[in-house]
Scaffold this motif. Sequence first.
Motif, short mmCIF file in Angstrom:
data_model
loop_
_atom_site.label_atom_id
_atom_site.label_comp_id
_atom_site.label_asym_id
_atom_site.label_seq_id
_atom_site.Cartn_x
_atom_site.Cartn_y
_atom_site.Cartn_z
N ASP A 33 0.04 -4.89 2.29
CA ASP A 33 0.60 -4.14 1.09
C ASP A 33 0.56 -2.69 1.46
O ASP A 33 0.35 -2.44 2.45
CB ASP A 33 -0.13 -4.83 -0.11
N VAL A 35 -1.28 -0.35 0.07
CA VAL A 35 -2.58 0.02 -0.03
C VAL A 35 -3.23 -0.08 1.73
O VAL A 35 -4.06 0.60 2.44
CB VAL A 35 -3.83 -0.46 -1.02
N GLU A 118 6.61 -2.77 -3.62
CA GLU A 118 5.51 -2.24 -4.37
C GLU A 118 5.25 -0.75 -3.62
O GLU A 118 5.51 -0.50 -2.55
CB GLU A 118 4.16 -3.16 -3.86
N LEU A 120 3.64 2.65 -3.45
CA LEU A 120 2.28 3.62 -3.72
C LEU A 120 2.60 5.07 -3.60
O LEU A 120 2.83 5.37 -2.47
CB LEU A 120 1.19 3.01 -2.65
N GLU A 137 -10.65 -0.38 -2.57
CA GLU A 137 -10.35 -0.73 -4.06
C GLU A 137 -10.31 0.40 -4.82
O GLU A 137 -9.60 0.54 -5.77
CB GLU A 137 -11.81 -1.57 -4.17
N ARG A 140 -6.40 1.49 -4.75
CA ARG A 140 -5.70 0.50 -5.40
C ARG A 140 -6.07 0.59 -6.88
O ARG A 140 -5.10 0.58 -7.73
CB ARG A 140 -6.42 -0.84 -5.02
N ARG A 144 -3.08 1.55 -9.68
CA ARG A 144 -2.71 0.92 -10.90
C ARG A 144 -2.92 1.54 -12.15
O ARG A 144 -2.25 1.53 -12.78
CB ARG A 144 -3.82 -0.27 -10.76
N ARG A 150 2.43 -3.88 -8.83
CA ARG A 150 2.25 -4.85 -7.42
C ARG A 150 3.37 -5.55 -6.95
O ARG A 150 4.23 -5.94 -7.71
CB ARG A 150 0.71 -5.82 -7.59
#
Length: 225
Positions: A33, A35, A118, A120, A137, A140, A144, A150
């Motif tokens: 992904d 991240v 997705e 970022l 984390e 992410r 968000r 996502r």
Amino acid sequence: IMIGEIRDLETAEIAMKAAQTGHMVLSTLHTNDSVSAVARLLDLGIPEYLIASSVSAILAQRLVRKLCSCHGYKDVSTAHAERLIAAGWTNPPNNIAWPKGCSLCDYTGYKGRIGIYELLTVDEPIRTILRGSYKPEQVRDAARAGGMRRMQEDALEKLQAGVTTLDEIIRVVPMDIQSDGVVFEHCGQKLSALFRFCPYCGVAREFEEISSAASTLEIREGVLN
């Protein structure tokens, strides 16, 4: 500047230095992904502060097969509704698009592909995290909070629009399963609602929802015979 793929430290350093001198640099990385691309650059040896100052955005993508124009709709069974809820569709519909198969799609039920994305955006909150003690984390959560969707959410939108199927999404897109699992009455094992076949006993959980590929194959074999 287009760099085909970043797979070693030397290529990564060239990309970062070019970006710092004001060039727009486009490249690819193999990660699960968006991240995870940051972690990949760290693994290659690029320091956090250099990633924070050089990277503008990371786009993750997958390609799923699109339903052919011959697709139809079928009622959502209780078992199928459980799978939809586990995938993140909180309010499953009464019916859903389903592959059929015709000569146009070679009796597979699918024709063409569509992207699942997705994005970022490396904004100031994320740069602050990267300059400190980086944790995936935290990145992410910050992304968000900044409105990042996502891949799973983008995929579910295309599922809701009848563009593809749940089986195709599960096959291709990394899924955050939102279910603790259900007990399979055949063997008593606890399974994710997304599983169509039990990995313990090998029995199909949804006999009424066998893939159309098998049935269309039987049709083709009958025609050929």
